[in-house]
Design an enzyme around this catalytic site. Structure first.
Site, PDB file in Angstrom:
ATOM      1  N   SER A 165       4.684 -57.622 -77.417  1.00  0.00           N
ATOM      2  CA  SER A 165       4.469 -56.325 -76.770  1.00  0.00           C
ATOM      3  C   SER A 165       5.506 -55.274 -77.152  1.00  0.00           C
ATOM      4  CB  SER A 165       4.465 -56.504 -75.248  1.00  0.00           C
ATOM      5  OG  SER A 165       5.715 -56.986 -74.796  1.00  0.00           O
ATOM      6  N   LYS A 198       5.436 -54.649 -65.275  1.00  0.00           N
ATOM      7  CA  LYS A 198       6.116 -53.648 -66.096  1.00  0.00           C
ATOM      8  C   LYS A 198       6.189 -52.305 -65.382  1.00  0.00           C
ATOM      9  CE  LYS A 198       4.816 -55.910 -70.431  1.00  0.00           C
ATOM     10  NZ  LYS A 198       4.044 -55.837 -71.688  1.00  0.00           N
TER      11      LYS A 198
END
EC number: 3.4.21.-
Length: 977
Positions: free
Chosen positions: A881, A924
């Protein structure tokens, strides 16, 4: 040894001749004349020796008819010859098929029961053929040796044969014994009456030829004598004395044989070597071939030598047997002693009125449980209990097997066979319980209520496998407890972390000492119901060793298609686990085996935002901690401002476990202050962190001082803040980009730094006509750059080039023209995993391609040595990511331009610039909120995850969803107006 065989030894006086006259000489036997032709009786077990008596089983009808025609005369003369071994093998294989009137199965059964004690001889006095004194001895020693059947021989008690197989002389040994029939009797064997002959051996004979005559086999014979020898020869006398000494030692080992053998020795006056050899032939238990060699031998010295060898071997065998018998006798005596003591103890208990744990009482106990109508045992369980009770009848209560069976019956009868607790499938009630126990977790509660709704419509809640996945401290285990409470089921928890032994799940075999069932059966016995909620924690942390794979063993127990007949190794009976609701917990699902993961309903539990943590602390953590510390609301209080600081600076993790610990720590200190100052009637707590206005956090009352923990004195209770500012770059910096990461412990910020390396390292000088190539020798990478320096004219030399050990200096005046070979290099650090290293290479390749397209004249990435680093190098990092974050960092460095302020991003980059979706969006976002970042960039396909979040989580945040890097570039590097 059988009594019949010992009678063979004791009756060494044939036909009672020597019993009548003790002074008779053995030379009387020499006067017996041997006929030239004799009917033959083949022997299959062992040979018969002169001066001995033996019994022979007559099986063929033809031979029986022959002796019947001759009226079984007392002195009927016969020849006794041992069959050859090859004929014996043939006989054992198919002799029973030779005569159609002879039963194969019957003969085999007769051979297997040759040592049947005394049944044949009980009718010996009723058949009209008396044996005089010899038969009286036979009957007397039958009683003596009934209990010692292995004294002298291990051969058959009687000889069995079928005459129809004997056709030629080479089928028998040519040396045999001339004898006479002294009696005949019938005895029942295996429900059939068989005929026996009692024969006496007289002299050795040699068969010259044989032929079949009518109904019997006849042979031409002659006397077989010993070669002449000197009876006073010292060597012969020495052998004879050694044999007699061996016999005496044997009598010491076998005292039961001493009376009759001594009597035979005294009456027979064994002073001739041949008579001693005959005695040894009858006494020893050697092989038939060895005994036949003694019978064949004509040289007296060799015959004595063989007899001495066999007698010494027999003595050694008896000594070993005596030693073994002594050991067994000692063990039996010890067992008998324990048995008598146990019986005495039982009697004492009965006399004292103490309850005895005897076999009868145990049996009655379990039979009562079996008949109890409240117990609904399945049919196969009832049969198993009855089988064990039957075995219990034949065991002593002091035996180990008795205790094993009783323990097994205890487990079987204590299990909840077909017993289910009534469950509550009311959805409003379940919703109320879930709301009481947990704050937030909207999706998790919704999924649980959906399962309950299905059970409500079906009127039953079938077993399911729910797997709660989330960071530590988010409430996975407590959710399992709430599910059990909402369904009105029993609750059981077991941790699978570090489990490596399959037997912990499926039980141990009952053959092991201290064996127990597996954890599932133990749980059902403890809860006394077959439909509990079983929570299995840490399913992602199971091990695998030589003892088995627990993850594979869980398949049978958890799979609803298989666990209806779950087989525990200890019970060895199928048990229905299909009504059990299994709740698994895990931090990550990557380590769970795929077959097991496919059988689970995955429910992800994300971390809590600060607002959720404050509500959880107010409604759950603070009241519980206050009660556990012995405090009340009038003694202590934590303000909301203090909670905000506590969560932000001390407890940033996804869960609330660490927050709970800090709250408990605060109340412990408050309790200590109250208890320490109770003697003075007041509580004093210095406020070292009070503000300049002198406001204090201790409010006074007339009776006591209530301790209030606020933002000013929080550090006195929990110490200095653990987490400082997470954003190490408060302002945008060239080459620095903020990324978003996610792990099993929640979300966090990930910074990517990229800088340009200077060409001031060590160089290696290479001359090539007019060019000097300088190569960096600091690193051994294949991507090291080359610098080509061309002098101004051909006459230039390298005098202007100075080399030192520390640094290579280039005199710019010497070379006016310098060119670089276009060859860049990327170096990455920060303890990155393999996936992240690959992402950096992809990002580097795409960044060069994108920059070439964006700025054709910008070759910075092509020729520069770049160092990219991820801070916090002690923490391992991995995952795809961070791809877009690395590309943006390289582009920012190449353009010498920082990105947009308060911007973070996440996404996987491809070589063509596509941005792929990633996981952990909620975690996140929570990490970004904690750090004050308000603008986020996500892959286009992650927009659905954003839409599912609650409004209070996304409030105040701006999210951009991009499908490729071109659009991300426009957001990160906006065009200045």
């Amino acid at each position: 040894m059988s009594y019949r065989q010992y009678f063979s030894i004791s009756a060494l006086n044939p036909m009672g001749l020597l019993r009548k006259n003790k002074n008779a000489d053995l030379n009387d036997l020499d006067n017996i004349k041997i006929p030239k032709e004799l009917p033959i009786i083949p022997l299959f077990g062992r040979p018969i020796f002169p001066s001995s008596v033996s019994t022979v089983l007559i099986t063929p009808e033809s031979l029986g008819n022959y002796f019947k025609k001759n009226k079984l005369q007392k002195n009927t003369q016969v020849g006794l010859f041992l069959t050859q071994k090859k004929f014996l093998d043939l006989y054992e294989e198919d002799v029973f098929n030779a005569d159609p009137n002879f039963s194969d199965q019957k003969a085999k059964e007769d051979l297997q029961k040759q040592k049947q004690k005394g049944k044949e001889e009980k009718k010996s006095k009723k058949n009209g053929f008396g044996l005089g004194n010899g038969m009286d001895d036979f009957q007397m020693f039958k009683k003596i040796f009934d209990e010692d059947d292995s004294t002298f021989s291990n051969t058959k008690s009687g000889e069995e044969y079928n005459m129809s197989r004997i056709q030629e002389l080479n089928q028998i040994h040519q040396v045999g014994v001339y004898g006479k029939i002294i009696d005949s009797y019938k005895a029942p064997i295996n429900e059939k009456t068989e005929q026996y002959l009692v024969v006496s051996g007289l002299k050795r004979i040699h068969a010259k030829s044989c032929e079949w005559k009518g109904d019997h086999l006849s042979a031409q014979v002659e006397e077989y004598t010993t070669a002449k020898y000197d009876p006073y020869d010292e060597e012969i006398r020495g052998y004879t004395l050694n044999i007699i000494e061996t016999i005496n030692k044997f009598l010491e080992l076998k005292p039961m044989a001493m009376p009759r053998l001594s009597l035979a020795l005294n009456n027979y006056r064994f002073y001739t070597p041949n008579s001693i050899c005959n005695l040894i032939g009858v006494m020893v238990t050697s092989r038939r071939e060895e005994l036949q060699e003694i019978l064949n031998e004509q040289n007296i010295l060799r015959r004595l030598e063989k007899c001495l060898t066999l007698s010494l071997t027999e003595l050694e065998y008896n000594e070993i047997q005596l030693k073994i018998n002594k050991i067994l006798r000692d063990k039996i005596q010890e067992l008998q002693r324990k048995y008598f003591l146990q019986q005495q103890l039982t009697i004492l208990r009965d006399e004292l009125g103490m309850k005895s744990d005897s076999t009868k009482i145990v049996k009655v106990k379990f039979e009562k449980i079996l008949k109890d109508p409240k117990n609904h045992f399945p049919k196969h369980v009832t049969e198993a209990i009855q089988d064990q009770l039957t075995r219990l009848e034949y065991l002593s209560s002091s035996s180990a097997e008795f205790n094993n069976i009783r323990n097994y019956l205890d487990w079987i009868t204590c299990l909840p066979w077909n017993k289910y607790r009534k469950e509550n499938l009311d959805i409003p009630y379940a919703r109320k319980i879930l709301e009481e126990d947990h704050f937030g977790l909207k999706e998790i509660k919704k999924s649980i209520l959906e399962f309950i709704a299905v059970g409500n419509l079906k009127k039953k809640f079938s077993g399911k496998i729910l797997c709660l996945v989330g960071a530590p401290g988010v409430g996975k285990t407590s959710i399992g407890k709430s599910i059990a409470r909402a369904l009105n089921r029993e609750y059981f928890r077991y941790s699978l972390g570090g489990l490596t032994d399959v037997s912990q799940l499926k039980g141990f075999k009952r053959t092991y000492v201290g064996a127990l069932p597996g954890i599932f059966i133990q749980a059902l016995k403890k809860l006394k119901t077959s439909n509990p909620v079983i929570v299995l924690d840490e399913v992602d942390k199971m091990g695998k060793t030589y003892k088995g794979d627990p993850a594979s063993a869980l398949l049978e127990a958890l799979d609803p298609e298989q666990n209806s007949e779950f087989m525990d190794h200890f019970l060895d009976l199928p048990f229905d686990l299909s009504k059990v609701l299994f709740v698994m917990t895990a931090n990550v699902i990557e380590t769970i085996p795929r077959p097991l993961l496919d059988r689970m309903e995955i429910l992800r539990i994300s971390g809590y935002v600060q607002e959720e943590k404050i509500q959880i602390a107010k409604h759950y953590l603070i009241p519980r901690a206050m009660v556990e510390s012995g405090l009340n609301e009038n003694q202590a209080e934590i303000t909301e401002e203090a909670l905000n600081i506590l969560i932000k600076d001390y407890c940033r993790e996804e869960g609330v476990r660490n927050l709970k610990k800090h709250i408990e720590k605060i109340f412990r200190k408050v309790a200590f202050e109250i208890a320490d100052n109770s003697n003075d009637g007041s509580q004093k707590l210095d406020n070292t962190n009070s503000n300049s206005n002198g406001n204090k956090s201790i409010k006074k009352n007339h009776d006591f001082k209530k301790i209030i923990v606020d933002q000013n004195n929080l550090s006195k209770f929990v110490g200095k803040p653990i987490f400082l500012e997470e954003r190490i770059f408060k302002k945008p910096t060239v080459g620095v980009v903020t990324g978003l990461a996610w792990s099993a412990y929640g979300g966090s910020l990930l910074f990517i730094e990229s800088v340009k390396s200077e060409y001031d390292d060590y160089f290696e000088i290479i001359e090539s006509e007019s060019d000097l190539i300088l190569q960096n020798n600091t690193h051994n990478e294949t991507n090291d750059h080359n610098i080509i320096i061309k002098p101004e004219d051909e006459e230039s030399t390298d005098e202007g080039l100075t080399i030192s050990n520390e640094k290579t200096k280039i005199n710019k005046e010497t070379f006016k023209k310098k060119t670089r070979k276009k060859r860049g290099h990327l170096k990455i650090t920060g303890q990155l995993g393999n996936v992240m290293k690959e992402s950096s290479q992809i990002a580097y390749s795409f960044a060069k391609k994108f920059l070439r397209k964006l700025k054709p004249n910008n070759d910075f990435l092509e020729v520069s040595r770049i160092h990219t680093h991820c801070p916090e190098g002690s923490i391992k990092k991995d995952g795809p990511s961070a791809g877009v974050t690395m590309v943006t960092s390289l582009i920012s460095l190449a353009l010498n331009k920082p990105i947009k302020e308060n911007l973070a991003m996440t996404g996987e980059i491809t070589l063509t610039g596509k941005i792929l979706p990633v996981g952990g969006i909620k975690e996140k976002i929570l990490a970004a909120r904690r750090s004050g970042i308000t603008q986020l960039i996500f892959p286009k396909e992650n927009q659905r995850d954003w839409d599912e979040l609650e409004n209070y989580i996304t409030k105040g945040l701006t999210a951009y969803f991009v499908p490729n890097y071109s659009e991300l570039y426009k957001i990160a590097f906006p065009i200045e107006k």
